[in-house]
Each structure stands twice: as C-alpha cells, then as structure tokens.
Design a protein around this motif. Structure first.
Motif, PDB file in Angstrom:
ATOM      1  N   UNK A  77      23.448  76.445  13.228  1.00 38.92           N
ATOM      2  CA  UNK A  77      23.247  75.321  13.125  1.00 38.92           C
ATOM      3  C   UNK A  77      24.714  74.386  12.989  1.00 38.92           C
ATOM      4  N   UNK A  78      24.689  73.377  13.760  1.00 39.82           N
ATOM      5  CA  UNK A  78      25.990  72.425  13.824  1.00 39.82           C
ATOM      6  C   UNK A  78      25.505  71.339  12.775  1.00 39.82           C
ATOM      7  N   UNK A  89      25.193  79.541   9.929  1.00 43.69           N
ATOM      8  CA  UNK A  89      24.568  80.813  10.734  1.00 43.69           C
ATOM      9  C   UNK A  89      23.108  80.863  10.443  1.00 43.69           C
ATOM     10  N   UNK A  90      22.197  81.224  11.223  1.00 42.63           N
ATOM     11  CA  UNK A  90      20.600  81.317  10.709  1.00 42.63           C
ATOM     12  C   UNK A  90      20.191  82.517  11.356  1.00 42.63           C
ATOM     13  N   UNK A 139      19.096  80.315   6.065  1.00 40.35           N
ATOM     14  CA  UNK A 139      20.194  79.772   6.408  1.00 40.35           C
ATOM     15  C   UNK A 139      20.953  79.577   5.102  1.00 40.35           C
ATOM     16  N   UNK A 140      22.229  79.105   5.315  1.00 43.65           N
ATOM     17  CA  UNK A 140      23.004  78.638   4.005  1.00 43.65           C
ATOM     18  C   UNK A 140      23.074  77.052   4.366  1.00 43.65           C
ATOM     19  N   UNK A 141      22.240  76.432   4.676  1.00 46.67           N
ATOM     20  CA  UNK A 141      22.142  74.942   4.809  1.00 46.67           C
ATOM     21  C   UNK A 141      22.249  74.527   3.395  1.00 46.67           C
ATOM     22  N   UNK A 287       1.670  63.444  -6.968  1.00 44.63           N
ATOM     23  CA  UNK A 287       2.915  64.337  -6.842  1.00 44.63           C
ATOM     24  C   UNK A 287       3.083  64.575  -5.353  1.00 44.63           C
ATOM     25  N   UNK A 288       4.097  64.608  -4.765  1.00 48.46           N
ATOM     26  CA  UNK A 288       4.259  65.124  -3.459  1.00 48.46           C
ATOM     27  C   UNK A 288       5.516  66.101  -3.330  1.00 48.46           C
ATOM     28  N   UNK A 289       5.428  67.013  -2.502  1.00 51.72           N
ATOM     29  CA  UNK A 289       6.359  68.219  -2.579  1.00 51.72           C
ATOM     30  C   UNK A 289       6.522  68.607  -0.916  1.00 51.72           C
ATOM     31  N   UNK A 290       7.871  68.843  -0.657  1.00 48.99           N
ATOM     32  CA  UNK A 290       8.387  69.103   0.642  1.00 48.99           C
ATOM     33  C   UNK A 290       8.941  70.408   0.743  1.00 48.99           C
ATOM     34  N   UNK A 291       8.464  71.423   0.109  1.00 48.31           N
ATOM     35  CA  UNK A 291       8.986  72.563  -0.083  1.00 48.31           C
ATOM     36  C   UNK A 291       9.028  73.442   1.264  1.00 48.31           C
ATOM     37  N   UNK A 292       7.886  73.129   1.985  1.00 47.35           N
ATOM     38  CA  UNK A 292       7.737  73.958   3.273  1.00 47.35           C
ATOM     39  C   UNK A 292       8.427  73.654   4.161  1.00 47.35           C
ATOM     40  N   UNK A 293       9.033  72.088   4.281  1.00 42.75           N
ATOM     41  CA  UNK A 293      10.317  71.931   5.068  1.00 42.75           C
ATOM     42  C   UNK A 293      11.557  72.098   4.735  1.00 42.75           C
ATOM     43  N   UNK A 294      11.782  72.584   3.437  1.00 41.77           N
ATOM     44  CA  UNK A 294      13.080  73.096   3.096  1.00 41.77           C
ATOM     45  C   UNK A 294      13.871  71.936   2.997  1.00 41.77           C
TER      46      UNK A 294
END
Length: 372
Positions: A77-78, A89-90, A139-141, A287-294
């Motif tokens: 990724x850039x 890297x990913x 990845x290490x994002x 409640x809202x969660x966005x864990x699936x989108x990281x």
C-alpha cells in the motif's frame, strides 16, 4: 450516598433500548452506478436503512510491487504520512464472494493509478477496489491511515418501500455537494459510503441507580412496569428514526443540519422519542461497529476509542490468558471495541427521574458517576 432528599426513584428498575447494526457494507461512489441495475446486489442491499457518507486519506496500491502465490497476493500500500508517501507491505487472499472459489485465476494486474486490482479468470476479469483490499488484507497499516471521518448520516426508506439507499444516493443533493467540495478542496481524500442495516435491538433492564432510595411504585405497579419493559417492540420506522437521530446527535457530522443539537431529555421531544417513552423506556443506546472494514469512524466530536485509554498493556496483550483460543477471542473482542461507538442518551432529566444508571451517586461525590 448523600443528598437523599434530592433523589427520587419511581421504579426498582428501568429500561433502555439498545439498537445495533449488522456490519456495514462499504461502496465507492462509482459502485452505486455499477450495482443499481444488478438484481443480486440490490437484493443484498435492500435492507440497509441507514447510510453514512465518510472520507479518509486515499490509499493506493503500489503498481511496482505485486506477486501471487495461488490465491494469495502480496504487494504494497502507498499511504501519505507526516513524512511523505510510505510503503506498507500487505498480503491478501482472494476469496468469496469476490471471486468464486472454483474459478481458476489466470493472472492479476493493477490499475496504473493504484486504485484497484484486476483479477483475470477463465470467465473474464473482475476489479477489486483498494478499499476492499484494505479491509481484508493483513498489513501494518496504522489506525490513522484508515480512520474515516463521518461527513453525513441519513436514512433510506428501506425494504418496506420501493426506494433504497442506492436510489436515495443517486439523486441526493447533499451527496453531490460533498463530492464536489471534496474533489475541489481535499482531492487527497476519498469519499466512501457505508450502508448499515439497523435491524437488531433489545431492551436493557437494570435495577442500578441509587439503592438507598426506595421505589415510589407499589409492588404491583413495579411488577407491571417490569412486564411492560419485557414486551417492548419497535416498528421498523421507529428503529430507523431513532438510529438516525442518535448517530447524528453523537457524531455531529459537518454536512448534517438537523438533529445535531437535539436534547434527548428536553420536555419538547422528537415524536419518535415520545413514542419510545410511552413504552416505558427511559434510555437509548445506538451502537455502530466498523471492525469488518478495519477502519475506525469518528469526528472531532466523537473521537475513536484508544484501547490504551481503557486497558493496561498487560490486559491488551492478554498476558494472563493461557489458552491460545481464548486469547485469540479476546483479541477479536478488542478489535470490535476499538472500532465501535455507543451513542448513549437518557430520555429524562435527573429532576424528572433521578434513577437508572445515570442516577448513581457515591459517598462524598456531588456529581453523578454515570451520565449516559
């Protein structure tokens, strides 16, 4: 406890409505034109009743670095960080529902501008947008790379009517304004759409609060109140309206003009809040969660959670958990916590009803310990 004369307690228990969404579906603005005429995609999105327009720093795929081992892709990724463009890297596994597992992958290529990866199979090519790869890759994002700013919250008419979130967005003037202003003033950021399905809810019944104060209700009234709370059911339009109002009031998105300053405990309430209180409910949690989108959601009024502020490093690492499976479950739970927001509102003032969780007061304290 102190100042007993200032505290009243109508019942021994009270109820709060807790609404939460299925994991959100993420689309690019271009996607809505590709899926609007696809029956399968429209069916999959038909139940989405709340949408968020968000933006984040653009992330690109490095067109110079790409390799494949079977269905596992390695690349970079850039991302633009403080000291300039950074390579991250990913590894990404091409899996369902992106590409059918039975199809042979012939080769993969990257769009020259790094916005997507094209997977060529025996049945043709399929494009995978970079935001899909970000969500699914190892990845290490850093969280700051993927954080999303909530710009607008709206409700779609949903499954009970012919129009859906896709139809709303195709002719949404505020959406067009956001796209125009972002492309002019913040071209380094991308606009994304999160479609949520608020279809889950429950009633939280608690006997918390000030235990030194006797309930004013008789035993019969208290029992009837408890039974009433157990039977609370919300209609679809009530769920959608409550979720929209709570999220707007909590995030206070820049492009929303209504509901940002709503006082949920004020005497002049929104119609949907009055309907909720008629059912015996005195608290609201959305409640809202966005864990699936990281990717974490947030605004300057709703800062994303930092786990370090909640837990010690020892707890975050699970150092006292011996079983590997339980430790992995704890790490997944931490990921959910770190990607979640809880919009919490008391629907009554302390003067009206100084009870439930927001009525707890400890010895020597003059302020409430929990104020929703």
């Amino acid at each position: 406890m102190n100042h007993f004369s200032e505290v009243t307690r109508l019942f021994s228990m009270e109820g709060a409505t807790h609404l939460y969404s299925s994991p959100p579906t993420m689309l690019t603005p271009a996607d809505i034109y590709h899926v609007k005429d696809n029956p399968a995609h429209r069916t999959a999105l038909a139940g989405c009743n709340i949408y968020l327009i968000v933006r984040r720093q653009r992330i690109y795929l490095n067109p110079e670095i790409l390799s494949r081992n079977g269905r596992v892709v390695s690349g970079e990724f850039l991302v633009l960080r403080e000291h300039g463009m950074t390579r991250v890297p990913f590894t990404y596994e091409i899996c369902l529902p992106t590409i059918a597992s039975g199809l042979e992958i012939l080769d993969i290529t990257l769009a020259p501008n790094g916005s997507a990866m094209v997977v060529n199979t025996s049945e043709g090519g399929q494009m995978i947008a970079v935001n899909v790869i970000v969500a699914g890759a190892q990845s290490e994002l850093m969280p700051e790379d993927t954080d999303m700013e909530v710009l607008y919250v709206g409700q779609s008419i949903g499954q009970a009517n012919s129009l859906t979130a896709l139809d709303r967005l195709l002719s949404h003037t505020k959406f067009q304004q956001i796209l125009a202003e972002n492309s002019t003033h913040s071209p380094e950021r991308e606009i994304l759409l999160l479609l949520c399905r608020f279809e889950h809810g429950r009633t939280i019944i608690s006997n918390g609060g000030d235990f030194n104060v006797e309930a004013q209700a008789t035993d019969a009234q208290d029992s009837a109140h408890f039974d009433r709370l157990r039977e609370v059911r919300l209609k679809r339009h009530e769920v959608v309206s409550l979720a929209e109002a709570a999220l707007i009031n909590y995030f206070k998105p820049y492009y929303n003009t209504l509901l940002k300053k709503t006082n949920f405990a004020a005497s002049e309430k929104l119609k949907v809040l009055k309907q909720l209180m008629k059912k015996g409910i005195t608290g609201l949690v959305v409640e809202i969660c966005s864990a699936n989108l990281r990717s974490r959601l947030g605004t300057r009024d709703a800062i994303p959670i930092e786990l370090e502020d909640w837990f010690s490093e020892e707890v975050i690492q699970g150092q006292n958990i011996e079983e590997l499976e339980i430790k992995q479950q704890w790490q997944e739970e931490l990921k959910v916590i770190g990607h979640s927001h809880w919009a919490r509102f008391a629907l009554t003032t302390n003067h009206e009803r100084n009870t439930f969780l927001h009525g707890t007061k400890f010895m020597g304290q003059t302020e409430k310990a929990w104020t929703w």
